[in-house]
Design a protein around this motif. Structure first.
Motif, short mmCIF file in Angstrom:
data_model
loop_
_atom_site.label_atom_id
_atom_site.label_comp_id
_atom_site.label_asym_id
_atom_site.label_seq_id
_atom_site.Cartn_x
_atom_site.Cartn_y
_atom_site.Cartn_z
N HIS A 1 -7.98 4.87 11.27
CA HIS A 1 -9.15 5.62 11.84
C HIS A 1 -10.55 5.51 11.47
N ASN A 2 -11.43 4.78 12.10
CA ASN A 2 -12.80 4.78 11.71
C ASN A 2 -13.08 4.38 10.45
N SER A 3 -12.08 3.53 9.75
CA SER A 3 -12.21 2.91 8.54
C SER A 3 -12.42 3.95 7.18
N GLU A 4 -12.00 5.31 7.77
CA GLU A 4 -11.58 6.33 6.85
C GLU A 4 -10.44 6.74 6.12
N ILE A 5 -9.51 6.67 7.27
CA ILE A 5 -8.09 7.26 6.69
C ILE A 5 -7.19 6.17 7.30
N LEU A 6 -6.23 6.23 6.59
CA LEU A 6 -4.86 5.48 7.39
C LEU A 6 -3.70 6.41 7.41
N ALA A 7 -3.37 6.64 8.63
CA ALA A 7 -2.27 7.46 9.02
C ALA A 7 -0.95 6.90 9.21
N VAL A 8 0.03 7.18 8.44
CA VAL A 8 1.46 6.71 8.78
C VAL A 8 2.39 7.74 8.96
N SER A 9 3.33 7.38 10.16
CA SER A 9 4.28 8.29 10.47
C SER A 9 5.70 7.89 9.69
N LYS A 10 6.22 8.92 9.12
CA LYS A 10 7.27 8.72 8.23
C LYS A 10 8.51 9.94 8.82
N GLY A 11 9.27 9.43 9.57
CA GLY A 11 10.16 10.47 10.32
C GLY A 11 9.42 11.54 11.16
N SER A 12 9.37 12.96 10.85
CA SER A 12 8.79 13.89 11.55
C SER A 12 7.32 14.19 10.88
N GLU A 13 7.11 13.37 9.82
CA GLU A 13 5.84 13.68 8.98
C GLU A 13 4.83 12.79 9.49
N LEU A 14 3.88 13.19 9.23
CA LEU A 14 2.28 12.35 9.25
C LEU A 14 1.66 12.26 8.08
N LEU A 15 1.45 11.17 7.35
CA LEU A 15 0.77 10.86 6.04
C LEU A 15 -0.52 10.42 6.27
N CYS A 16 -1.48 10.87 5.22
CA CYS A 16 -2.81 10.48 5.66
C CYS A 16 -3.46 9.95 4.20
N ILE B 1 0.90 -1.14 -0.07
CA ILE B 1 0.20 -0.03 -0.10
C ILE B 1 0.97 1.18 0.02
N VAL B 2 1.65 1.38 0.92
CA VAL B 2 2.73 2.48 0.82
C VAL B 2 4.15 1.87 1.04
N GLN B 3 4.91 2.28 0.20
CA GLN B 3 6.46 1.94 0.17
C GLN B 3 7.32 3.08 0.33
N PHE B 4 8.30 2.82 1.25
CA PHE B 4 9.13 3.96 1.71
C PHE B 4 10.49 3.60 1.11
N HIS B 5 11.28 4.74 0.85
CA HIS B 5 12.47 4.38 -0.12
C HIS B 5 13.71 4.51 0.91
N SER B 6 13.46 4.62 2.26
CA SER B 6 14.59 4.62 3.25
C SER B 6 13.91 3.76 4.37
N ASN B 7 15.03 3.48 5.29
CA ASN B 7 14.64 2.60 6.40
C ASN B 7 14.01 3.15 7.69
N TYR B 8 12.64 3.44 7.36
CA TYR B 8 11.78 4.07 8.56
C TYR B 8 11.04 2.86 8.96
N MET B 9 10.71 3.00 10.26
CA MET B 9 9.81 1.81 11.00
C MET B 9 8.36 2.71 11.29
N PRO B 10 7.53 2.64 10.38
CA PRO B 10 6.47 3.66 10.73
C PRO B 10 5.40 3.22 11.62
N TRP B 11 4.64 4.05 12.39
CA TRP B 11 3.54 3.69 13.15
C TRP B 11 2.23 3.85 12.28
#
Length: 344
Positions: free
Chosen positions: A104-119, A90-100
């Motif tokens: 949420h409510n089956s509406e959005i997927l929030a992914v942490s990437k470093g100091s950024e949060l992607l929705c 679904i989401v592919q990172f090109h660096s060695n991140y271990m995201p959380w």
């Protein structure tokens, strides 16, 4: 023979079917449409079979939906345990991140990437659309005199409120007006533990009609701190409760139950969690005084209001009854579980 069985009253027939094993029930389903409908739609049969098993639950759907009966829960869980599933990137990172991740409510997927949060928005098939993001959020940072990064260590989303704990020792609180709109920053707690000299490794949000707490903890601090908001929102000025940790160990993760009165705490370097009563600020369940890095609790949650579920660094999945402090289940097999509070 089948006609004679169908002449029995339904309650008697159900009691007979409850005595059968899983393989026998599969054979009964193949006999005729009447027995198939009875076995599939009668929840009491599958409750008795799966009393001691982990069952896939999805509280976001209506209980009357056919997908929510116990037969389908058991079928889906059995497929996951047996390895019958498909992998999709679904989401592919090109660096060695271990995201959380947080769904949420089956509406959005929030992914942490470093100091950024992607929705990412979720489509009708419950699959996140990774081609485009709804919004991207960069958390506020604090400059420190050490080599720590500004990455997001943990975050939690509940009731349109987002709380991010950072490795630079700060915590940011946001309000999500709409899941496709970028969250609004409400408050930034710059120095959470030890004057900001240690990272915030665990955060939790506790909201009731009487109070609202933001809870922070660190794997390098011996205290759990409760921050309270005022009537105008999350204008946090100071902590209102500082609770020492049992045996002086750090915290890796936390999870509050659905009633919002008990907090399960995963320790760093211990094989058992703590249980804290939020109202009185006292521990109801303490852990052993051990320091085993292989048994450190990586993530924790609630299977129901009386059972804590947590995963250790060694890959063990534990279920513990908070009423007796006994293990309900301990296994290293893979299970698919959707918690009522968050996702695993």
């Amino acid at each position: 023979m089948t006609k004679n069985i169908l002449n029995l009253p339904v309650d008697i027939l159900v009691n007979v079917l409850k005595k059968l094993g899983l393989s026998d029930l599969r054979n009964v389903i193949l006999t005729c449409k009447t027995l198939r409908s009875l076995v599939v739609n009668d929840n009491t049969i599958w409750r008795s079979i799966c009393r001691d098993k982990l069952i896939l639950e999805d509280p976001l759907h209506n209980r009357s939906n056919n997908e929510q009966n116990w037969y389908n829960r058991c079928r889906i869980s059995n497929n996951w345990c047996s390895g019958y599933f498909k992998n999709k990137v679904i989401v592919q990172f090109h660096s060695n991140y271990m995201p959380w991740l947080k769904l949420h409510n089956s509406e959005i997927l929030a992914v942490s990437k470093g100091s950024e949060l992607l929705c990412y928005a979720v489509d009708r098939k419950k699959i996140p659309n990774s081609k485009s993001t709804c919004w991207t959020l960069s958390v506020p940072t604090v400059s420190r005199n050490d080599v720590r990064t500004h990455d997001i260590s943990r975050f939690v989303i509940r009731n349109n409120t987002l709380v991010c704990g950072n490795r630079d020792g700060s915590t940011a609180v946001y309000k999500i007006p709409y899941y496709k709109q970028k969250p609004l920053l409400l408050h930034h707690i710059q120095d959470c533990h030890e004057n900001g000299q240690v990272e915030v490794s665990a955060v939790e949000l506790i909201e009731t009609s009487d109070f609202c707490y933001i809870v922070t903890a660190s794997n390098n601090s011996q205290n759990i701190i409760f921050w309270q908001s005022n009537e105008n929102g999350y204008n946090i000025t100071d902590s209102i409760m500082d609770i020492p940790i049992h045996n002086g160990e750090g915290v890796r993760c936390m999870a509050v139950n659905n009633v919002m009165d008990k907090l399960a705490i995963g320790l760093d370097g211990n094989s058992k969690p703590l249980l804290l009563d939020i109202h009185i600020g006292k521990y109801l369940m303490t852990a052993d005084s051990t320091r085993n890095s292989k048994q450190a609790i990586r993530d924790i949650g609630w299977h129901n209001n009386n059972t804590i579920m947590y995963v250790t660094h060694s890959g063990m999945l534990h279920l513990m009854d908070t009423r007796t402090n006994d293990f309900v289940r301990k296994t290293d097999q893979y299970y698919c579980i959707n918690l009522k509070r968050s996702e695993v």
